[in-house]
Motif scaffolding. Structure first.
Motif, PDB file in Angstrom:
ATOM      1  N   ALA A  65      57.195  20.296  30.908  1.00  0.00           N
ATOM      2  CA  ALA A  65      58.017  21.297  30.219  1.00  0.00           C
ATOM      3  C   ALA A  65      59.242  20.596  29.633  1.00  0.00           C
ATOM      4  CB  ALA A  65      58.426  22.401  31.181  1.00  0.00           C
ATOM      5  N   GLN A  66      59.126  20.154  28.404  1.00  0.00           N
ATOM      6  CA  GLN A  66      60.208  19.439  27.723  1.00  0.00           C
ATOM      7  C   GLN A  66      61.208  20.423  27.129  1.00  0.00           C
ATOM      8  OE1 GLN A  66      58.865  16.929  24.530  1.00  0.00           O
ATOM      9  NE2 GLN A  66      60.916  16.166  24.099  1.00  0.00           N
ATOM     10  N   GLY A  67      62.507  20.117  27.274  1.00  0.00           N
ATOM     11  CA  GLY A  67      63.553  20.908  26.635  1.00  0.00           C
ATOM     12  C   GLY A  67      63.929  22.175  27.370  1.00  0.00           C
ATOM     13  N   LEU A  68      63.562  22.300  28.638  1.00  0.00           N
ATOM     14  CA  LEU A  68      63.914  23.483  29.426  1.00  0.00           C
ATOM     15  C   LEU A  68      65.330  23.312  29.957  1.00  0.00           C
ATOM     16  CD1 LEU A  68      61.691  25.432  31.814  1.00  0.00           C
ATOM     17  CD2 LEU A  68      63.946  24.802  32.561  1.00  0.00           C
ATOM     18  N   CYS A  69      66.190  24.273  29.682  1.00  0.00           N
ATOM     19  CA  CYS A  69      67.583  24.223  30.130  1.00  0.00           C
ATOM     20  C   CYS A  69      67.644  24.559  31.619  1.00  0.00           C
ATOM     21  CB  CYS A  69      68.430  25.215  29.335  1.00  0.00           C
ATOM     22  SG  CYS A  69      70.183  25.185  29.773  1.00  0.00           S
ATOM     23  N   LEU A  70      68.430  23.783  32.363  1.00  0.00           N
ATOM     24  CA  LEU A  70      68.609  24.064  33.784  1.00  0.00           C
ATOM     25  C   LEU A  70      70.046  23.808  34.189  1.00  0.00           C
ATOM     26  CD1 LEU A  70      68.633  21.190  35.667  1.00  0.00           C
ATOM     27  CD2 LEU A  70      66.357  21.133  34.672  1.00  0.00           C
ATOM     28  N   GLN A  71      70.426  24.456  35.275  1.00  0.00           N
ATOM     29  CA  GLN A  71      71.780  24.292  35.815  1.00  0.00           C
ATOM     30  C   GLN A  71      71.679  24.074  37.312  1.00  0.00           C
ATOM     31  OE1 GLN A  71      73.688  27.972  34.873  1.00  0.00           O
ATOM     32  NE2 GLN A  71      73.854  27.530  32.696  1.00  0.00           N
ATOM     33  N   TYR A  79      68.957  19.449  30.257  1.00  0.00           N
ATOM     34  CA  TYR A  79      67.636  19.819  29.750  1.00  0.00           C
ATOM     35  C   TYR A  79      66.608  18.826  30.266  1.00  0.00           C
ATOM     36  CZ  TYR A  79      70.000  22.944  26.517  1.00  0.00           C
ATOM     37  OH  TYR A  79      70.765  23.950  25.990  1.00  0.00           O
ATOM     38  N   THR A  80      65.408  19.299  30.481  1.00  0.00           N
ATOM     39  CA  THR A  80      64.347  18.391  30.902  1.00  0.00           C
ATOM     40  C   THR A  80      63.966  17.470  29.751  1.00  0.00           C
ATOM     41  OG1 THR A  80      62.692  20.077  30.358  1.00  0.00           O
ATOM     42  CG2 THR A  80      63.380  19.926  32.669  1.00  0.00           C
ATOM     43  N   ASN A  81      63.579  16.260  30.100  1.00  0.00           N
ATOM     44  CA  ASN A  81      63.195  15.276  29.087  1.00  0.00           C
ATOM     45  C   ASN A  81      61.713  15.434  28.736  1.00  0.00           C
ATOM     46  OD1 ASN A  81      61.762  14.044  31.194  1.00  0.00           O
ATOM     47  ND2 ASN A  81      63.181  12.331  31.385  1.00  0.00           N
ATOM     48  N   SER A  82      61.173  14.477  27.991  1.00  0.00           N
ATOM     49  CA  SER A  82      59.783  14.569  27.525  1.00  0.00           C
ATOM     50  C   SER A  82      58.773  14.539  28.664  1.00  0.00           C
ATOM     51  CB  SER A  82      59.479  13.450  26.533  1.00  0.00           C
ATOM     52  OG  SER A  82      59.630  12.193  27.169  1.00  0.00           O
ATOM     53  N   ASP A  83      59.205  14.105  29.845  1.00  0.00           N
ATOM     54  CA  ASP A  83      58.326  14.081  31.011  1.00  0.00           C
ATOM     55  C   ASP A  83      58.591  15.279  31.932  1.00  0.00           C
ATOM     56  OD1 ASP A  83      56.232  12.884  32.490  1.00  0.00           O
ATOM     57  OD2 ASP A  83      57.682  11.939  33.832  1.00  0.00           O
TER      58      ASP A  83
END
Length: 141
Positions: A44-50, A68-72
């Motif tokens: 899941a690339q590009g998922l915002c998290l806190q 944000y999650t990276n390409s992996d």
């Protein structure tokens, strides 16, 4: 550096969730996460998290990092070494934003994973398996 050595370094960086040229301190992060989009079978690339920690005074959440999650599907350097202390933590994943960017309706607008760290010398891994209609999490290794 030879091209074989360059290739090995890039492979190691990808395995560890690092991007070329990023600081290697992310390798030693005591807290990691990995988000997999089970609907597509891809990270899941590009998922915002806190990441937040519950503070004793007033039982208020204090945000430690937004990323944000990276390409992996990983978030390197989530919690820098030395910043972990015993307590209650929360990872907030903006699933509505992630699915919305893909034109996909979803049932859960966000996922919050709340967990307790009792020994700050251990490493903690919090994976999230995600689809538009379900999610699963567990303490990984």
């Amino acid at each position: 550096m030879s091209s074989v050595a360059d290739l090995r370094l890039r492979m190691l960086q990808r395995h560890l969730g690092l991007q070329a040229g990023r600081d290697m301190e992310a390798v030693s992060s005591p807290l990691t996460t990995h988000v997999l989009d089970t609907a597509s079978g891809l990270p899941a690339q590009g998922l915002c998290l806190q990441l937040s920690r519950l503070e004793d005074h007033g039982q208020q959440w204090t945000e430690l990092k937004k990323s944000y999650t990276n390409s992996d599907g990983r978030c390197p350097g989530l919690l820098p070494p030395g910043q972990m202390k015993a307590g209650t933590y929360k990872l907030f994943f903006d699933t509505e934003g992630y699915w919305g960017k893909r034109g996909q309706e979803s049932f859960y607008p966000y996922v919050e994973v709340v967990f307790t760290i009792t020994n700050e010398t251990h490493k903690f891994h919090v994976p999230l398996l995600l689809s538009p209609w379900s999610y699963t999490t567990y303490r990984g290794s």
